[in-house]
Design a protein around this motif. Structure first.
Motif, PDB file in Angstrom:
ATOM      1  N   ILE A 198      20.945  17.432  35.650  1.00 45.33           N
ATOM      2  CA  ILE A 198      20.602  16.804  35.043  1.00 45.33           C
ATOM      3  C   ILE A 198      19.800  15.449  35.380  1.00 45.33           C
ATOM      4  CG2 ILE A 198      21.174  15.323  32.763  1.00 45.33           C
ATOM      5  CD1 ILE A 198      23.315  17.397  32.073  1.00 45.33           C
ATOM      6  N   PHE A 199      20.540  14.753  36.444  1.00 48.23           N
ATOM      7  CA  PHE A 199      19.808  13.649  36.973  1.00 48.23           C
ATOM      8  C   PHE A 199      18.354  14.078  37.643  1.00 48.23           C
ATOM      9  CE2 PHE A 199      23.523  11.028  36.194  1.00 48.23           C
ATOM     10  CZ  PHE A 199      23.108   9.776  36.438  1.00 48.23           C
ATOM     11  N   GLY A 200      18.540  15.262  38.209  1.00 48.90           N
ATOM     12  CA  GLY A 200      17.123  15.612  38.425  1.00 48.90           C
ATOM     13  C   GLY A 200      15.921  15.516  37.319  1.00 48.90           C
ATOM     14  N   THR A 201      16.367  16.152  36.242  1.00 55.04           N
ATOM     15  CA  THR A 201      15.470  15.864  35.380  1.00 55.04           C
ATOM     16  C   THR A 201      15.025  14.170  35.151  1.00 55.04           C
ATOM     17  OG1 THR A 201      16.935  15.999  33.441  1.00 55.04           O
ATOM     18  CG2 THR A 201      16.245  18.054  34.243  1.00 55.04           C
ATOM     19  N   LEU A 202      16.131  13.687  35.244  1.00 57.10           N
ATOM     20  CA  LEU A 202      15.771  12.242  35.015  1.00 57.10           C
ATOM     21  C   LEU A 202      14.919  11.696  35.930  1.00 57.10           C
ATOM     22  CD1 LEU A 202      16.620   9.527  33.475  1.00 57.10           C
ATOM     23  CD2 LEU A 202      18.429   9.184  35.208  1.00 57.10           C
ATOM     24  N   GLY A 203      14.785  12.155  36.972  1.00 59.65           N
ATOM     25  CA  GLY A 203      13.829  11.909  38.453  1.00 59.65           C
ATOM     26  C   GLY A 203      12.611  12.250  38.050  1.00 59.65           C
ATOM     27  N   VAL A 204      12.418  13.313  37.161  1.00 64.35           N
ATOM     28  CA  VAL A 204      11.228  13.695  36.695  1.00 64.35           C
ATOM     29  C   VAL A 204      10.454  12.808  35.586  1.00 64.35           C
ATOM     30  CG1 VAL A 204       9.936  15.444  35.451  1.00 64.35           C
ATOM     31  CG2 VAL A 204      11.535  16.000  36.977  1.00 64.35           C
ATOM     32  N   THR A 205      11.398  12.030  35.008  1.00 63.36           N
ATOM     33  CA  THR A 205      10.858  10.925  34.079  1.00 63.36           C
ATOM     34  C   THR A 205      10.251   9.942  34.837  1.00 63.36           C
ATOM     35  OG1 THR A 205      12.994   9.953  33.936  1.00 63.36           O
ATOM     36  CG2 THR A 205      12.489  11.526  32.237  1.00 63.36           C
ATOM     37  N   TRP A 206      10.672   9.596  36.162  1.00 65.27           N
ATOM     38  CA  TRP A 206      10.140   8.606  36.668  1.00 65.27           C
ATOM     39  C   TRP A 206       8.828   8.984  37.461  1.00 65.27           C
ATOM     40  CZ3 TRP A 206      12.310   3.799  38.766  1.00 65.27           C
ATOM     41  CH2 TRP A 206      13.709   3.295  38.234  1.00 65.27           C
ATOM     42  N   VAL A 207       8.537  10.221  37.737  1.00 61.17           N
ATOM     43  CA  VAL A 207       7.291  10.761  38.361  1.00 61.17           C
ATOM     44  C   VAL A 207       6.223  10.511  37.033  1.00 61.17           C
ATOM     45  CG1 VAL A 207       6.093  12.879  38.782  1.00 61.17           C
ATOM     46  CG2 VAL A 207       8.375  12.333  39.579  1.00 61.17           C
ATOM     47  N   ASP A 208       6.793  10.890  35.866  1.00 58.80           N
ATOM     48  CA  ASP A 208       5.797  11.028  34.808  1.00 58.80           C
ATOM     49  C   ASP A 208       5.470   9.387  34.410  1.00 58.80           C
ATOM     50  OD1 ASP A 208       4.386  11.055  32.256  1.00 58.80           O
ATOM     51  OD2 ASP A 208       6.350  10.877  31.208  1.00 58.80           O
ATOM     52  N   LEU A 209       6.346   8.451  34.524  1.00 59.85           N
ATOM     53  CA  LEU A 209       6.039   6.874  34.549  1.00 59.85           C
ATOM     54  C   LEU A 209       5.033   6.480  35.246  1.00 59.85           C
ATOM     55  CD1 LEU A 209       6.606   4.206  32.992  1.00 59.85           C
ATOM     56  CD2 LEU A 209       8.414   3.879  34.384  1.00 59.85           C
ATOM     57  N   PHE A 210       5.149   6.831  36.382  1.00 59.22           N
ATOM     58  CA  PHE A 210       4.274   6.050  37.721  1.00 59.22           C
ATOM     59  C   PHE A 210       3.002   6.935  37.563  1.00 59.22           C
ATOM     60  CE2 PHE A 210       8.278   4.459  39.287  1.00 59.22           C
ATOM     61  CZ  PHE A 210       8.073   3.062  39.215  1.00 59.22           C
ATOM     62  N   ALA A 211       3.087   8.202  37.353  1.00 61.13           N
ATOM     63  CA  ALA A 211       1.749   8.946  37.389  1.00 61.13           C
ATOM     64  C   ALA A 211       1.038   8.787  36.468  1.00 61.13           C
ATOM     65  CB  ALA A 211       2.024  10.475  37.657  1.00 61.13           C
ATOM     66  N   HIS A 212       1.782   8.502  35.067  1.00 62.13           N
ATOM     67  CA  HIS A 212       0.846   8.090  34.087  1.00 62.13           C
ATOM     68  C   HIS A 212       1.048   6.564  33.246  1.00 62.13           C
ATOM     69  CE1 HIS A 212       1.376  12.481  33.483  1.00 62.13           C
ATOM     70  NE2 HIS A 212       0.024  12.272  33.809  1.00 62.13           N
ATOM     71  N   TRP A 213       1.160   5.651  34.218  1.00 60.03           N
ATOM     72  CA  TRP A 213       1.610   4.183  33.834  1.00 60.03           C
ATOM     73  C   TRP A 213       0.877   3.990  32.793  1.00 60.03           C
ATOM     74  CZ3 TRP A 213       5.341   1.155  35.492  1.00 60.03           C
ATOM     75  CH2 TRP A 213       5.472   0.014  35.465  1.00 60.03           C
ATOM     76  N   LYS A 214      -0.561   3.772  32.895  1.00 54.84           N
ATOM     77  CA  LYS A 214      -1.377   3.328  31.637  1.00 54.84           C
ATOM     78  C   LYS A 214      -1.380   4.180  30.407  1.00 54.84           C
ATOM     79  CE  LYS A 214      -5.891   5.444  33.152  1.00 54.84           C
ATOM     80  NZ  LYS A 214      -7.303   5.359  33.576  1.00 54.84           N
ATOM     81  N   TYR A 215      -0.806   5.399  30.516  1.00 56.96           N
ATOM     82  CA  TYR A 215      -0.804   6.101  29.249  1.00 56.96           C
ATOM     83  C   TYR A 215       0.591   5.763  28.357  1.00 56.96           C
ATOM     84  CZ  TYR A 215      -4.335   8.622  31.594  1.00 56.96           C
ATOM     85  OH  TYR A 215      -5.288   9.104  32.461  1.00 56.96           O
ATOM     86  N   HIS A 216       1.460   4.951  29.018  1.00 64.38           N
ATOM     87  CA  HIS A 216       2.710   4.816  28.498  1.00 64.38           C
ATOM     88  C   HIS A 216       2.655   3.442  27.499  1.00 64.38           C
ATOM     89  CE1 HIS A 216       5.586   7.955  29.967  1.00 64.38           C
ATOM     90  NE2 HIS A 216       4.789   7.889  31.036  1.00 64.38           N
ATOM     91  N   PHE A 217       3.420   3.437  26.574  1.00 67.90           N
ATOM     92  CA  PHE A 217       3.573   2.062  25.644  1.00 67.90           C
ATOM     93  C   PHE A 217       4.320   0.999  26.449  1.00 67.90           C
ATOM     94  CE2 PHE A 217       5.385  -0.315  22.091  1.00 67.90           C
ATOM     95  CZ  PHE A 217       4.421  -1.117  21.727  1.00 67.90           C
ATOM     96  N   ARG A 218       3.972   0.057  26.431  1.00 67.95           N
ATOM     97  CA  ARG A 218       4.758  -1.019  27.273  1.00 67.95           C
ATOM     98  C   ARG A 218       5.337  -0.546  28.725  1.00 67.95           C
ATOM     99  NH1 ARG A 218       7.370  -4.495  22.180  1.00 67.95           N
ATOM    100  NH2 ARG A 218       5.513  -5.479  21.553  1.00 67.95           N
ATOM    101  N   PRO A 219       4.734   0.036  29.791  1.00 71.05           N
ATOM    102  CA  PRO A 219       5.554   0.638  30.698  1.00 71.05           C
ATOM    103  C   PRO A 219       6.381  -0.359  31.589  1.00 71.05           C
ATOM    104  CG  PRO A 219       3.366   0.317  31.050  1.00 71.05           C
ATOM    105  CD  PRO A 219       3.456  -0.167  29.802  1.00 71.05           C
ATOM    106  N   VAL A 220       6.090  -1.565  31.427  1.00 70.28           N
ATOM    107  CA  VAL A 220       7.002  -2.436  32.241  1.00 70.28           C
ATOM    108  C   VAL A 220       8.372  -2.376  31.814  1.00 70.28           C
ATOM    109  CG1 VAL A 220       7.465  -4.951  32.884  1.00 70.28           C
ATOM    110  CG2 VAL A 220       4.993  -3.864  33.410  1.00 70.28           C
TER     111      VAL A 220
END
Length: 364
Positions: A198-220
């Motif tokens: 399950i923590f592995g899938t949490l790691g995927v959310t970090w991949v998503d955040l940094f790969a799609h930084w400008k597409y996320h609402f309030r990424p910081v």
């Protein structure tokens, strides 16, 4: 093309992934439920109750540690030769709830390992426990907490990644968490649960955040909350499995997560991360699996990854005496006045019966 970048970006912002339903999460959860029911049935058959109350209460509302070992928990003594916990060592059988244990109901660790048992002169080789431990849970509380995370976080990641990439990432994180945990956790501690996966899938959310930084609402702000969430998860969890599951999720997730690249530069960077992730994942698997079978990492400082040294647990020495209820309680009964000598050259002088009772944490 049939799926232009503009449409992918719009779908990403709306939370639409590759598929609507998390089929693998459903299958895995159903399998885990079936295994957990079997754990309770086995404990009820042996002890008269699906929950362990004697000789130690399992506050997670689940079976005894012996039942968990018998059904496939990660337990080094069943997987390789462990000098301090040989397969000929006697423990109370699954139906032995007396404290101290009845002498007429003792079983060797080789017998309790299950799956046909391990003969006294045989080499323990139940390597599959790196996998089976993912599907076991220490109790109803443990199972419920993992299912909540699995049907929320993991299910959404599967919708975004697709079933094949998700399954590979999930299993890689879970297995690798058990490999590293097997290397550096104390040898007398059986371990179960899907937290590493399950923590592995949490790691995927970090991949998503940094790969799609400008597409996320309030990424910081999202990064801050994700960091806090990660710290809390590690704080209440079992660090080796969770941390390495998270790292493997980063590596493998970067390979399979569908990244939107609007520019050639971004595409090259992402392919670079994929290559690094693949190489790193393979190297870590090979090194740590080999290390598990060929070395004795428990003698070094890495044991402190899973043990907080106190006077009550002899500063994390020996096989794993640990006072906190979320890990394990171990009782050593000596046939003569107890003098625990941690020098292995004198270990065989002690005639011991080892009783292991687990109350596993929700985060493994």
């Amino acid at each position: 093309g049939r799926y232009p970048v503009e449409q992918r970006i719009e779908d990403k912002k709306r939370g639409i992934g590759r598929q609507k339903s998390p089929y693998i999460v459903w299958v895995l959860s159903l399998a885990m439920l079936g295994v957990f029911v079997w754990e309770l049935v086995l404990n009820a058959r042996e002890q008269g109750s699906p929950f362990s109350f004697k000789p130690v209460v399992n506050y997670m509302l689940g079976p005894s540690s012996v039942a968990l070992i018998n059904t496939g928990a990660r337990f080094p003594a069943c997987m390789k030769t462990v000098q301090d916990v040989p397969i000929t060592l006697q423990m109370g059988c699954m139906n032995n709830t007396a404290n101290p244990p009845d002498s007429d109901r003792l079983c060797t660790i080789g017998e309790l390992c299950g799956f046909g048992g391990i003969e006294a002169n045989a080499e323990p080789d139940q390597w599959f426990r790196f996998i089976t431990a993912i599907f076991l849970h220490a109790g109803i509380v443990h199972f419920a907490l993992n299912m909540i995370a699995q049907f929320t976080l993991s299910a959404q990641i599967e919708r975004e990644m697709g079933s094949i990439g998700f399954f590979i990432t999930y299993m890689a994180a879970g297995i690798f968490g058990n490999v590293l945990g097997g290397n550096f956790s104390l040898v007398g501690i059986p371990s179960v649960g899907a937290s590493g996966a399950i923590f592995g899938t949490l790691g995927v959310t970090w991949v998503d955040l940094f790969a799609h930084w400008k597409y996320h609402f309030r990424p910081v702000r999202k990064l801050i909350f994700m960091t806090i969430e990660l710290i809390i998860g590690f704080a209440i969890g079992f660090i080796p499995c969770d941390l390495t599951g998270f790292v493997m999720g980063l590596f493998v997730g970067s390979i399979f997560y569908p990244v939107i690249s609007e520019s050639k530069r971004h595409r090259i960077i992402m392919w670079g991360f994929r290559v690094v992730g693949l190489v790193a994942a393979i190297i870590l698997f090979v090194i740590l699996t080999r290390n598990f079978y060929t070395s004795d990492p428990y003698a070094g400082t890495c044991r402190y990854l899973s043990c907080w040294p106190t006077a009550a647990n002899n500063r994390c020495q020996g096989t794993g005496a640990y006072p906190l209820p979320h890990i394990v309680t171990m009782l050593i009964i000596c046939s003569k006045p107890c003098r625990i000598d941690h020098d292995r050259s004198h270990h065989d002088e002690l005639t011991t019966t080892l009783l292991t009772h687990i109350i596993q944490s929700p985060s493994d």
